[in-house]
Motif scaffolding. Structure first.
Motif, PDB file in Angstrom:
ATOM      1  N   ALA A 140       0.635  -0.753  -0.251  1.00  0.00           N
ATOM      2  CA  ALA A 140      -0.185  -0.745  -0.281  1.00  0.00           C
ATOM      3  C   ALA A 140       1.081   1.197   0.330  1.00  0.00           C
ATOM      4  CB  ALA A 140      -0.899  -0.153   1.067  1.00  0.00           C
ATOM      5  N   TRP A 141       1.682   1.214   0.941  1.00  0.00           N
ATOM      6  CA  TRP A 141       2.603   2.258   0.592  1.00  0.00           C
ATOM      7  C   TRP A 141       3.141   2.930  -1.068  1.00  0.00           C
ATOM      8  CZ3 TRP A 141       6.633   1.915   5.610  1.00  0.00           C
ATOM      9  CH2 TRP A 141       5.915   2.068   6.596  1.00  0.00           C
ATOM     10  N   MET A 142       3.635   1.692  -2.305  1.00  0.00           N
ATOM     11  CA  MET A 142       3.584   1.639  -2.987  1.00  0.00           C
ATOM     12  C   MET A 142       2.666   2.909  -3.903  1.00  0.00           C
ATOM     13  SD  MET A 142       6.604   1.805  -4.974  1.00  0.00           S
ATOM     14  CE  MET A 142       7.613   0.093  -4.862  1.00  0.00           C
ATOM     15  N   GLU A 143       1.424   2.830  -3.492  1.00  0.00           N
ATOM     16  CA  GLU A 143       0.130   3.049  -4.623  1.00  0.00           C
ATOM     17  C   GLU A 143       0.768   3.667  -4.537  1.00  0.00           C
ATOM     18  OE1 GLU A 143      -2.088   0.949  -5.946  1.00  0.00           O
ATOM     19  OE2 GLU A 143      -1.000  -0.229  -5.999  1.00  0.00           O
ATOM     20  N   PRO A 144       0.832   5.175  -3.823  1.00  0.00           N
ATOM     21  CA  PRO A 144       0.959   6.716  -4.043  1.00  0.00           C
ATOM     22  C   PRO A 144       1.194   7.023  -5.568  1.00  0.00           C
ATOM     23  CG  PRO A 144       0.685   6.304  -2.303  1.00  0.00           C
ATOM     24  CD  PRO A 144       1.576   5.277  -2.244  1.00  0.00           C
ATOM     25  N   HIS A 145       2.925   5.414  -5.535  1.00  0.00           N
ATOM     26  CA  HIS A 145       4.079   6.570  -6.667  1.00  0.00           C
ATOM     27  C   HIS A 145       3.633   5.399  -8.270  1.00  0.00           C
ATOM     28  CE1 HIS A 145       6.376   7.750  -3.061  1.00  0.00           C
ATOM     29  NE2 HIS A 145       6.259   6.649  -2.924  1.00  0.00           N
ATOM     30  N   ARG A 146       1.913   5.328  -8.355  1.00  0.00           N
ATOM     31  CA  ARG A 146       2.099   4.489  -9.420  1.00  0.00           C
ATOM     32  C   ARG A 146       1.700   5.462 -10.270  1.00  0.00           C
ATOM     33  NH1 ARG A 146      -0.189  -0.883 -10.229  1.00  0.00           N
ATOM     34  NH2 ARG A 146      -0.291  -1.054  -8.342  1.00  0.00           N
ATOM     35  N   ALA A 147       2.649   5.008 -11.637  1.00  0.00           N
ATOM     36  CA  ALA A 147       3.508   6.319 -13.158  1.00  0.00           C
ATOM     37  C   ALA A 147       2.331   7.110 -13.466  1.00  0.00           C
ATOM     38  CB  ALA A 147       3.564   5.668 -14.417  1.00  0.00           C
ATOM     39  N   LYS A 153      -0.132   8.488 -11.503  1.00  0.00           N
ATOM     40  CA  LYS A 153      -0.248   9.509 -10.160  1.00  0.00           C
ATOM     41  C   LYS A 153       0.776  10.645 -10.072  1.00  0.00           C
ATOM     42  CE  LYS A 153      -3.426   6.278  -7.278  1.00  0.00           C
ATOM     43  NZ  LYS A 153      -2.810   5.963  -6.100  1.00  0.00           N
ATOM     44  N   PHE A 154       1.502   9.638 -11.049  1.00  0.00           N
ATOM     45  CA  PHE A 154       3.453  10.772 -10.799  1.00  0.00           C
ATOM     46  C   PHE A 154       2.792  11.473 -11.894  1.00  0.00           C
ATOM     47  CE2 PHE A 154       7.271  11.756 -13.320  1.00  0.00           C
ATOM     48  CZ  PHE A 154       7.551  12.299 -12.221  1.00  0.00           C
ATOM     49  N   PHE A 155       2.832  11.124 -12.970  1.00  0.00           N
ATOM     50  CA  PHE A 155       2.224  11.604 -14.382  1.00  0.00           C
ATOM     51  C   PHE A 155       1.326  13.183 -14.214  1.00  0.00           C
ATOM     52  CE2 PHE A 155       4.750   8.925 -16.606  1.00  0.00           C
ATOM     53  CZ  PHE A 155       5.596   9.257 -17.207  1.00  0.00           C
ATOM     54  N   LYS A 156       0.499  12.987 -13.490  1.00  0.00           N
ATOM     55  CA  LYS A 156      -0.976  13.825 -13.453  1.00  0.00           C
ATOM     56  C   LYS A 156      -0.641  15.030 -12.545  1.00  0.00           C
ATOM     57  CE  LYS A 156      -4.949  10.731 -12.355  1.00  0.00           C
ATOM     58  NZ  LYS A 156      -5.605  10.472 -11.158  1.00  0.00           N
TER      59      LYS A 156
END
Length: 150
Positions: A136-143, A145-148
């Motif tokens: 779950a800690w990795m979820e905010p780093h999905r691509a 979300k990064f590109f938003k």
């Protein structure tokens, strides 16, 4: 549609697929991508958009376990990005993107191993210790979300 049986690829083949997926991901969001002739500094490609440059190191895994990056191949900066791809047979890879600054505050997912005690022979490293417990800690780093942010 690509073949989704990643387990038959060698480590080198999987790494090249990861780099290609990551470059394509950046290009699909309008970045220009430049690949160096020689990867001797831990930079797999440089991405540019709106006059801003990012150095990108690509890492790929098939299994959830520890993956390390030697500190001498890493620059702790918002402009140094890690593109982490998880390959599971039958699926397109999960792509996560985060700045190297995640290691300024290490935790169970983003670990710091300085190996600075007498007798320790490994070079200092940082690592990604991805598993079901801290996924779950990795979820905010999905691509996506990064590109938003752009």
């Amino acid at each position: 549609m690509p073949n989704l049986t990643w387990s038959h690829l060698s480590g080198m083949q999987l790494g090249r697929c990861a780099e290609s997926f990551c470059r394509l991901e950046f290009m699909s969001y309008g970045f220009s991508v430049y690949t160096p002739e020689l990867d001797d500094h831990g930079v797999d490609f440089v991405a540019k958009r709106n006059g801003e440059f990012y150095e990108v190191q690509v890492k790929s895994v098939r299994q959830d376990n520890y993956l390390y990056i030697r500190k001498d191949k890493l620059s702790i900066s918002d402009r140094f990005l890690i593109c982490y791809l998880r390959f599971v047979d039958g699926k397109l890879p999960d792509i996560f993107i985060f700045p190297a600054t995640v290691w300024e505050n290490p935790n169970a997912l983003f670990v710091d191993r300085p190996y600075d005690k007498p007798g320790q022979k490994s070079a200092p490293e940082v690592g990604i210790c991805y598993n079901q417990k801290n996924a779950a800690w990795m979820e905010p780093h999905r691509a996506d979300k990064f590109f938003k942010k752009f």
